[in-house]
Design an enzyme around this catalytic site. Sequence first.
Site, short mmCIF file in Angstrom:
data_model
loop_
_atom_site.label_atom_id
_atom_site.label_comp_id
_atom_site.label_asym_id
_atom_site.label_seq_id
_atom_site.Cartn_x
_atom_site.Cartn_y
_atom_site.Cartn_z
N LEU A 199 44.39 54.11 47.28
CA LEU A 199 45.16 53.16 48.09
C LEU A 199 45.54 51.92 47.32
CD1 LEU A 199 43.09 53.38 51.41
CD2 LEU A 199 45.21 54.59 50.83
N GLY A 200 44.74 51.56 46.33
CA GLY A 200 45.05 50.35 45.57
C GLY A 200 44.06 50.16 44.44
N GLY B 73 42.56 46.97 41.55
CA GLY B 73 42.53 45.55 41.21
C GLY B 73 41.69 45.31 39.98
N GLU C 233 38.79 50.06 42.37
CA GLU C 233 39.81 50.78 43.12
C GLU C 233 39.33 51.02 44.54
OE1 GLU C 233 41.28 53.59 39.37
OE2 GLU C 233 40.02 54.44 40.98
N ASP D 141 38.61 33.94 48.68
CA ASP D 141 39.82 34.58 48.16
C ASP D 141 40.78 34.93 49.29
OD1 ASP D 141 41.49 35.46 46.14
OD2 ASP D 141 40.56 37.44 45.97
#
Length: 454
Positions: free
Chosen positions: A27-28, A30, A34, A149
């Site tokens: 899905l993504g 960084g 992951e 964040d």
Amino acid sequence: MRTRQATVLVRSDVRVLGGRYELRQRLGTGAMGEVWLGYDRLSRRAVAVKLVHREGPGGRYAAESVQRFVREVQFLQRLRHHGIPEYFDAQSDPGAGELYLVMEHIRGRTLAEITAGGRVLPEREVVSIAARICEVLEHLHAVPVIHRDLKPSNIMRVSRERLVLLDFGVARMFRIDQVRLTTANRVLGTVAYMPPEHVGGQEVTPRSDLYSLSCVLYELLTGIPPFPGDDVTEVMRWHKHREPKPVSLLRPGVAPALEAVIMAGLAKRADDRPTSAREFRERLGPPGRGTATSAPQRTSVRKASGCPVPTTSRPLRVRITQAQALLDGGLLGDAMPRFAELVEELAACGPERVEEAARCRLGYAHCRARYGFHREAFDDLTALKELLQPGRRLDDPLMLDVRFRIGQLQLALDDLYGINEIAEVYEILVAAGRPEDVTMVEEVRLALNRATLG
């Protein structure tokens, strides 16, 4: 028979963690790891699985990555709130194999996805979003945990009633007996939404999250964060030393009280911000009814001619030139509020300043277009064209510039008539043959060729 064999082959290629969690789709990714869409074979439900990147020779886990991951797991284990993903399972011992965190799979859209392309949201929607974020922050800060964040990509809207905060990878406890994780010359968090005390390496508090929240709300209303820019060092310096432009300069007509709450949250000193997420939420007031507190209305002192008295000693011509130079240099975050202020000032001056007012409106619309507000910029320039058209020659330079920008915006909005507009401007410029138009002729020619060739 062939279908069964194909199914078996696909399933044999799926990675399975702990003999239970299938990783089906990434899905993504960084800096830390992951996130995958997974399937829990035991509970037979979709889950989200977070993995940690391995670093260095031999694919080992970095010590700091392990510490941060363990801390995130510990936080999610103790956090129970509808605005936080539900924790299911984790493997946090690097000696036992791959590190992973299993949690609720949230289906929705992040605020970054919702506002892609510089889209701004209605005030009512922004107030509703802010109130829901504050509710989650109230729960976090009572634990006590600081998110550290907050940003549009870490805030997901699941439904009108539910909004979820994601990624607790850099969150921390704020009691003084907690150990801080730091890395030399490295800042944890996202710079565009980072409070001054975090930038300066000082102690963060719940009010630090309120600063980040205010940055997010600022962007939802204006399309840009308070301090836009690609230079990380410069943006960090601005958070510490530069005052943000008022929301109303970039979003004329915004409710003064809503602006007041956001600007209070952006105070450099944490002590000058709202004392808590609850106070921030209460000052927002019920969604759709404006904000609970009012900010004093600004009053303009005017000359006898009707033009406001300038708030600076610099001549109008100089201020227009400064704004244009910033735009030409690509410094949109500085140029846009200057043009907005000039447009507001010149609007009260009447026909005596029509030329300067038109150029400032053109500059402001150009900034909005560069930030992705194509429809808004198109509407602004179409209205300006109608205002300028009576009594102007076809080859009037300002009129041609406005028409050219309108043509470009039409193409950006998938209206192919923009090619006709740009072609007519090019034809008129070439026929006029003025030496001072050489630069514009070249710009229009390039734009026309790009549009023609697709």
